[in-house]
Write an enzyme that holds these catalytic residues in place. Structure first.
Site, mmCIF file in Angstrom:
data_model
loop_
_atom_site.group_PDB
_atom_site.id
_atom_site.type_symbol
_atom_site.label_atom_id
_atom_site.label_comp_id
_atom_site.label_asym_id
_atom_site.label_seq_id
_atom_site.Cartn_x
_atom_site.Cartn_y
_atom_site.Cartn_z
ATOM 1 N N CYS A 179 0.883 -1.171 0.000
ATOM 2 C CA CYS A 179 0.000 0.000 0.000
ATOM 3 C C CYS A 179 0.921 1.222 0.000
ATOM 4 O O CYS A 179 2.009 1.173 -0.557
ATOM 5 C CB CYS A 179 -0.945 -0.028 1.205
ATOM 6 S SG CYS A 179 -0.094 0.037 2.794
ATOM 7 N N GLN A 180 0.517 2.289 0.633
ATOM 8 C CA GLN A 180 1.346 3.492 0.656
ATOM 9 C C GLN A 180 2.554 3.331 1.591
ATOM 10 O O GLN A 180 3.672 3.591 1.208
ATOM 11 C CB GLN A 180 0.505 4.707 1.063
ATOM 12 C CG GLN A 180 1.183 6.030 0.847
ATOM 13 C CD GLN A 180 1.338 6.383 -0.623
ATOM 14 O OE1 GLN A 180 0.789 5.757 -1.507
ATOM 15 N NE2 GLN A 180 2.122 7.396 -0.883
#
Length: 140
Positions: free
Chosen positions: A100-101
């Site tokens: 993800c981020q």
């Protein structure tokens, strides 16, 4: 005392100080989970260094706008909020490297997938770490 003790340690005795224990307990949960293998992690460069035919499926669990703004090459996008309903799109015969981020949604997605029987690992540091290590990609 071991790292596993931190998961259950009670560090605050007054309710008004209860939140003071949270970082210690969370560090214990993360460290204990890594040691037990509850949520295995892999370095992004180790994933990308794997020969293409043997490489895990790269699964980006961020939102479509985040994915469109930049992603690891050859990644597939299934947002974490849709993951349970879209598991049929994922291979059971191939490892899945989830990112993800920065790691929170990747951790959750890895847990969801492992509980469903997939061989999944969380890519340590997420897309932000990938961008730091590969600035030449300019977001793509």
């Amino acid at each position: 005392m071991s790292v596993f003790d931190l998961e259950e340690m009670e560090l605050a005795y007054s309710p008004q100080y209860g939140s003071a224990k949270d970082p210690i307990n969370m560090a214990g949960f993360v460290a204990g989970g890594l040691l037990r293998g509850d949520h295995p992690q892999e370095d992004v460069d180790a994933v990308l260094a794997t020969p293409v035919g043997q490489r895990p499926l790269l699964l980006d669990v961020r939102t479509p706008p985040e994915f469109a703004a930049g992603h690891v090459p050859d990644a597939v996008n299934i947002p974490v909020d849709e993951l349970r309903s879209r598991q049929g799109e994922l291979p059971h015969d191939r490892e899945i490297a989830v990112y993800c981020q920065v790691g929170q949604r990747g951790y959750l997605a890895t847990r969801i997938l492992r509980q469903a029987g997939f061989a999944a690992v969380n890519v340590s540091g997420g897309y932000k770490t990938y961008r730091l290590l590969h600035p030449e990609t300019n977001g793509r």
